[in-house]
Motif scaffolding. Structure first.
Motif, PDB file in Angstrom:
ATOM      1  N   LEU A 129      -6.127   9.502 -26.788  1.00  0.00           N
ATOM      2  CA  LEU A 129      -7.434   8.890 -26.530  1.00  0.00           C
ATOM      3  C   LEU A 129      -8.032   9.446 -25.247  1.00  0.00           C
ATOM      4  N   ILE A 130      -7.190   9.631 -24.247  1.00  0.00           N
ATOM      5  CA  ILE A 130      -7.659  10.222 -22.990  1.00  0.00           C
ATOM      6  C   ILE A 130      -8.052  11.674 -23.209  1.00  0.00           C
ATOM      7  N   GLN A 131      -7.215  12.429 -23.920  1.00  0.00           N
ATOM      8  CA  GLN A 131      -7.504  13.843 -24.155  1.00  0.00           C
ATOM      9  C   GLN A 131      -8.780  14.020 -24.978  1.00  0.00           C
ATOM     10  N   ALA A 132      -9.099  13.044 -25.810  1.00  0.00           N
ATOM     11  CA  ALA A 132     -10.327  13.108 -26.597  1.00  0.00           C
ATOM     12  C   ALA A 132     -11.553  12.728 -25.786  1.00  0.00           C
ATOM     13  N   GLY A 133     -11.362  12.348 -24.517  1.00  0.00           N
ATOM     14  CA  GLY A 133     -12.482  11.987 -23.657  1.00  0.00           C
ATOM     15  C   GLY A 133     -13.023  10.604 -23.925  1.00  0.00           C
ATOM     16  N   LEU A 134     -12.175   9.698 -24.432  1.00  0.00           N
ATOM     17  CA  LEU A 134     -12.641   8.384 -24.864  1.00  0.00           C
ATOM     18  C   LEU A 134     -12.217   7.249 -23.943  1.00  0.00           C
ATOM     19  N   MET A 135     -11.649   7.577 -22.770  1.00  0.00           N
ATOM     20  CA  MET A 135     -11.170   6.534 -21.873  1.00  0.00           C
ATOM     21  C   MET A 135     -11.772   6.615 -20.477  1.00  0.00           C
ATOM     22  N   GLU A 136     -12.848   7.385 -20.308  1.00  0.00           N
ATOM     23  CA  GLU A 136     -13.456   7.478 -18.987  1.00  0.00           C
ATOM     24  C   GLU A 136     -13.935   6.113 -18.505  1.00  0.00           C
ATOM     25  N   GLY A 137     -13.586   5.794 -17.263  1.00  0.00           N
ATOM     26  CA  GLY A 137     -14.021   4.542 -16.671  1.00  0.00           C
ATOM     27  C   GLY A 137     -13.324   3.322 -17.209  1.00  0.00           C
ATOM     28  N   ARG A 138     -12.231   3.518 -17.934  1.00  0.00           N
ATOM     29  CA  ARG A 138     -11.518   2.384 -18.528  1.00  0.00           C
ATOM     30  C   ARG A 138     -10.106   2.299 -17.976  1.00  0.00           C
ATOM     31  N   ARG A 139      -9.573   1.091 -17.977  1.00  0.00           N
ATOM     32  CA  ARG A 139      -8.177   0.886 -17.660  1.00  0.00           C
ATOM     33  C   ARG A 139      -7.344   1.124 -18.907  1.00  0.00           C
ATOM     34  N   CYS A 140      -6.106   1.504 -18.706  1.00  0.00           N
ATOM     35  CA  CYS A 140      -5.271   1.908 -19.823  1.00  0.00           C
ATOM     36  C   CYS A 140      -3.890   1.287 -19.686  1.00  0.00           C
ATOM     37  N   GLU A 158      -7.071   4.712 -14.751  1.00  0.00           N
ATOM     38  CA  GLU A 158      -6.286   3.669 -14.091  1.00  0.00           C
ATOM     39  C   GLU A 158      -5.207   3.151 -15.041  1.00  0.00           C
ATOM     40  N   PRO A 159      -3.934   3.426 -14.759  1.00  0.00           N
ATOM     41  CA  PRO A 159      -2.864   2.920 -15.624  1.00  0.00           C
ATOM     42  C   PRO A 159      -2.539   1.468 -15.290  1.00  0.00           C
ATOM     43  N   VAL A 160      -2.299   0.674 -16.317  1.00  0.00           N
ATOM     44  CA  VAL A 160      -1.921  -0.727 -16.151  1.00  0.00           C
ATOM     45  C   VAL A 160      -0.537  -0.895 -16.759  1.00  0.00           C
ATOM     46  N   ALA A 161       0.449  -1.169 -15.929  1.00  0.00           N
ATOM     47  CA  ALA A 161       1.822  -1.249 -16.415  1.00  0.00           C
ATOM     48  C   ALA A 161       2.473  -2.584 -16.099  1.00  0.00           C
ATOM     49  N   ASP A 162       1.668  -3.622 -15.835  1.00  0.00           N
ATOM     50  CA  ASP A 162       2.237  -4.931 -15.543  1.00  0.00           C
ATOM     51  C   ASP A 162       1.835  -5.971 -16.592  1.00  0.00           C
TER      52      ASP A 162
END
Length: 351
Positions: A129-140, A158-162
């Protein structure tokens, strides 16, 4: 608004799965089985209330991370036929350039986004999804295990791992593992009603659905370590929280010398590998005390401490409170006393 009727809506919940090479089996099976059990009365597996399709770019077979082969896949089809497109990611290589995604799959994801179809990245499915350019400005949302991979490869995301999963409207991301069942149940409840979601989970021997914000069952390590050897050492220690690895054994696993490993730990973190490993295990104990009902004795054992007194002494030194006192306070506190998901490299002593 979530529906809570006992009977599903007329229109079934329809999900298209895009399976990438070496896709991870557990997140895939947990998600699709939750759909299957909500799709029909009993356990007859008819696609009545839920429908799903397995797709690869040309309908070719695809091999999972465990070697099981998925056959009879469909070619990528019109995304608007689905309520959601779910991307199941594959095992990552050590370097980003070793994980090129199929350009046809990326183009398909962009088409689905243009059509307004919500996209779901499960486990490493967030990466395409990131490589497709579909996560700009979003948390992941990403597993603690892949947090460093995402942060280093895509520093603008921004990675969210909690937490287990993240609903950002038309983009949903999930840490993977059994949390995929929680996300599937969340969507089933949205479309079919709470009783159908709970039915699936109960048959899967899962007592209750966990909310998106439920913490992942592992302390996450955030740091700016640039030394590749130290990063590999930290990754190894993260995977052996219940086992004490001697510095000699750790160095052997990394094909380096004890002296070199200790020197590079001090250069990067200002502490020895032994202290870092102990602090890491104590953070894990903090998480277990805050979010599980395991006894202090069991937690000390799971964190690799020889006895409860040893665990309690080091725990008090680290956090200023005993494990028993923390357990009492955590029952009334809305948030942990300290953040168990961060290992703060602020004490360079080797107590």
């Amino acid at each position: 608004m979530l529906l809570d009727a006992s009977a599903p809506q007329c229109a079934p919940l329809s999900v298209g799965f895009v399976l990438l090479q070496r896709f991870t089996m557990l997140p895939f099976s947990a998600f699709v089985d939750c759909l299957r059990l909500a799709a029909d009365d009993g356990d007859r597996s008819r696609q009545v209330h839920c429908q799903w399709r397995f797709m690869t770019t040309q309908g070719q077979n695809v091999t999972s991370s465990c070697g099981a082969v998925m056959t009879d896949c469909e070619p990528l089809s019109a995304p608007e036929r689905f309520d959601y497109i779910v991307v199941i990611g594959g095992v990552l290589s050590d370097e980003e350039h070793d994980d090129p995604q199929d350009p046809d799959a990326l183009a398909y994801l962009r088409l689905a986004a243009d059509k307004g179809v919500p996209l779901i990245g499960i486990c490493t499915g967030a990466f395409p999804l990131i490589q497709a350019g579909l996560m700009e400005g979003r948390r992941c949302c990403i597993s603690w295990y892949h947090h460093r991979d995402l942060a280093s490869r895509y520093p603008d995301i921004e990675p969210v791992a909690d937490q287990l999963y993240l609903d950002d409207g038309d983009r949903l991301t999930c840490a993977g593992g059994i949390a995929s069942a929680d996300l599937a149940a969340y969507l089933i409840e949205r479309h079919l009603g709470r009783s159908w979601a709970r039915k699936s989970l109960h048959i899967m021997l899962i007592d209750e659905p966990r909310e998106a914000s439920h913490p992942q069952p592992q302390p996450v390590i955030f740091n700016r370590v640039v030394d590749p050897l130290v990063r590999r050492a930290i990754s190894t220690l993260e995977q052996h929280l219940g086992t004490i690895l001697s510095v000699d054994e750790l160095a052997s696993r990394l094909n380096t010398s004890r002296r070199s490993l200790e020197r590079r730990f001090r250069d990067q973190l200002g502490m020895s590998p032994q202290k870092f490993a102990r602090d890491l295990r104590l953070r894990y104990g903090y998480w277990l005390l805050s979010y599980t009902q395991a006894s202090v004795t069991d937690i000390g054992d799971r964190c690799g401490f020889s006895d409860t007194a040893h665990f309690s002494r080091h725990f008090r030194d680290a956090f200023g409170v005993s494990p028993s006192e923390l357990r009492k306070r955590s029952k009334t506190a809305h948030t942990p006393l300290v953040d168990p998901f961060f290992l703060h490299i602020d004490d360079h002593s080797d107590r």
